[in-house]
Design a protein around this motif. Structure first.
Motif, PDB file in Angstrom:
ATOM      1  N   ALA A  16       3.770  11.499  13.294  1.00  0.00           N
ATOM      2  CA  ALA A  16       2.730  11.383  12.702  1.00  0.00           C
ATOM      3  C   ALA A  16       2.629  10.056  11.740  1.00  0.00           C
ATOM      4  CB  ALA A  16       2.372  12.525  11.425  1.00  0.00           C
ATOM      5  N   LEU A  17       3.577   9.430  11.308  1.00  0.00           N
ATOM      6  CA  LEU A  17       3.688   8.223  10.698  1.00  0.00           C
ATOM      7  C   LEU A  17       3.578   7.110  11.770  1.00  0.00           C
ATOM      8  CD1 LEU A  17       6.427   8.892   8.113  1.00  0.00           C
ATOM      9  CD2 LEU A  17       4.095   8.280   7.580  1.00  0.00           C
ATOM     10  N   ARG A  18       4.029   7.325  12.816  1.00  0.00           N
ATOM     11  CA  ARG A  18       4.165   6.139  14.111  1.00  0.00           C
ATOM     12  C   ARG A  18       2.465   6.200  14.284  1.00  0.00           C
ATOM     13  NH1 ARG A  18       9.321   8.283  16.003  1.00  0.00           N
ATOM     14  NH2 ARG A  18      10.671   6.507  15.471  1.00  0.00           N
ATOM     15  N   GLN A  19       1.844   7.195  14.521  1.00  0.00           N
ATOM     16  CA  GLN A  19       0.550   7.351  14.891  1.00  0.00           C
ATOM     17  C   GLN A  19      -0.313   6.752  13.922  1.00  0.00           C
ATOM     18  OE1 GLN A  19      -0.548  11.405  15.687  1.00  0.00           O
ATOM     19  NE2 GLN A  19       0.712  11.559  17.500  1.00  0.00           N
ATOM     20  N   ARG A  20       0.011   6.536  12.709  1.00  0.00           N
ATOM     21  CA  ARG A  20      -0.601   5.796  11.690  1.00  0.00           C
ATOM     22  C   ARG A  20      -0.241   4.448  11.706  1.00  0.00           C
ATOM     23  NH1 ARG A  20      -2.643  10.065   7.094  1.00  0.00           N
ATOM     24  NH2 ARG A  20      -3.015  11.881   8.377  1.00  0.00           N
ATOM     25  N   GLY A  21       0.571   3.901  12.251  1.00  0.00           N
ATOM     26  CA  GLY A  21       0.728   2.488  12.391  1.00  0.00           C
ATOM     27  C   GLY A  21       2.063   2.057  11.699  1.00  0.00           C
ATOM     28  N   HIS A  22       2.703   3.080  11.145  1.00  0.00           N
ATOM     29  CA  HIS A  22       3.987   2.756  10.314  1.00  0.00           C
ATOM     30  C   HIS A  22       5.129   2.454  11.191  1.00  0.00           C
ATOM     31  CE1 HIS A  22       1.729   3.588   6.662  1.00  0.00           C
ATOM     32  NE2 HIS A  22       1.509   4.714   7.160  1.00  0.00           N
ATOM     33  N   CYS A  72       1.964  11.867   5.084  1.00  0.00           N
ATOM     34  CA  CYS A  72       1.379  10.632   5.386  1.00  0.00           C
ATOM     35  C   CYS A  72       0.326  10.422   4.304  1.00  0.00           C
ATOM     36  CB  CYS A  72       0.705  10.823   6.728  1.00  0.00           C
ATOM     37  SG  CYS A  72       1.608  10.919   8.160  1.00  0.00           S
ATOM     38  N   GLN A  73      -0.181  11.306   3.653  1.00  0.00           N
ATOM     39  CA  GLN A  73      -1.193  11.227   2.592  1.00  0.00           C
ATOM     40  C   GLN A  73      -0.405  10.616   1.384  1.00  0.00           C
ATOM     41  OE1 GLN A  73      -3.205  14.912   1.913  1.00  0.00           O
ATOM     42  NE2 GLN A  73      -4.481  14.664   3.783  1.00  0.00           N
ATOM     43  N   GLN A  74       0.731  11.018   1.102  1.00  0.00           N
ATOM     44  CA  GLN A  74       1.622  10.748   0.049  1.00  0.00           C
ATOM     45  C   GLN A  74       2.059   9.113   0.150  1.00  0.00           C
ATOM     46  OE1 GLN A  74       4.924  12.849  -1.314  1.00  0.00           O
ATOM     47  NE2 GLN A  74       3.527  14.764  -1.548  1.00  0.00           N
ATOM     48  N   VAL A  75       2.630   8.964   1.512  1.00  0.00           N
ATOM     49  CA  VAL A  75       2.926   7.499   1.726  1.00  0.00           C
ATOM     50  C   VAL A  75       1.869   6.567   1.629  1.00  0.00           C
ATOM     51  CG1 VAL A  75       3.288   5.815   3.600  1.00  0.00           C
ATOM     52  CG2 VAL A  75       4.739   8.189   3.641  1.00  0.00           C
ATOM     53  N   GLU A  76       0.548   7.049   2.162  1.00  0.00           N
ATOM     54  CA  GLU A  76      -0.698   6.131   2.029  1.00  0.00           C
ATOM     55  C   GLU A  76      -1.196   5.921   0.618  1.00  0.00           C
ATOM     56  OE1 GLU A  76      -3.096   7.675   5.013  1.00  0.00           O
ATOM     57  OE2 GLU A  76      -1.748   6.699   6.847  1.00  0.00           O
ATOM     58  N   GLU A  77      -0.957   6.716  -0.173  1.00  0.00           N
ATOM     59  CA  GLU A  77      -1.407   6.927  -1.778  1.00  0.00           C
ATOM     60  C   GLU A  77      -0.500   5.893  -2.342  1.00  0.00           C
ATOM     61  OE1 GLU A  77      -1.481  10.721  -3.223  1.00  0.00           O
ATOM     62  OE2 GLU A  77      -3.357  11.527  -2.006  1.00  0.00           O
ATOM     63  N   LYS A  78       0.656   6.065  -2.070  1.00  0.00           N
ATOM     64  CA  LYS A  78       1.677   5.079  -2.769  1.00  0.00           C
ATOM     65  C   LYS A  78       1.736   3.618  -2.157  1.00  0.00           C
ATOM     66  CE  LYS A  78       4.801   8.756  -4.042  1.00  0.00           C
ATOM     67  NZ  LYS A  78       6.147   9.425  -4.082  1.00  0.00           N
TER      68      LYS A  78
END
Length: 80
Positions: A16-22, A72-78
């Protein structure tokens, strides 16, 4: 995007994180977290001895009870 260390057992979170470009790194040993912005762990490996050796300054996200999307939402919020 951020470099994120993810515990080996959390493959759905890694994808999921890879799909979001991380940039995702599998955490096999403590030194793998060295340059990470975040570390995602399952919380199943309990610290029964109460030892607190620090190997990284990364924020730690406990995945226990969270979906891959919630993590993923937690990572992006931070990151904001």
């Amino acid at each position: 995007m951020a470099k994120i260390g993810v515990e080996q057992s959390l493959t759905n979170v890694s994808e999921a994180l890879r799909q979001r470009g991380h940039d995702v790194v599998e955490l096999k040993q403590e030194s793998d977290a060295k340059d990470c912005s975040f570390c995602v762990v399952s919380g199943l490996d309990s610290n029964v001895m109460g030892m607190q050796d620090t190997f990284t300054n990364a924020s730690v996200i406990l995945a226990n009870g969270l979906s891959a999307d919630e993590i993923c939402q937690q990572v992006e919020e931070k990151l904001r």
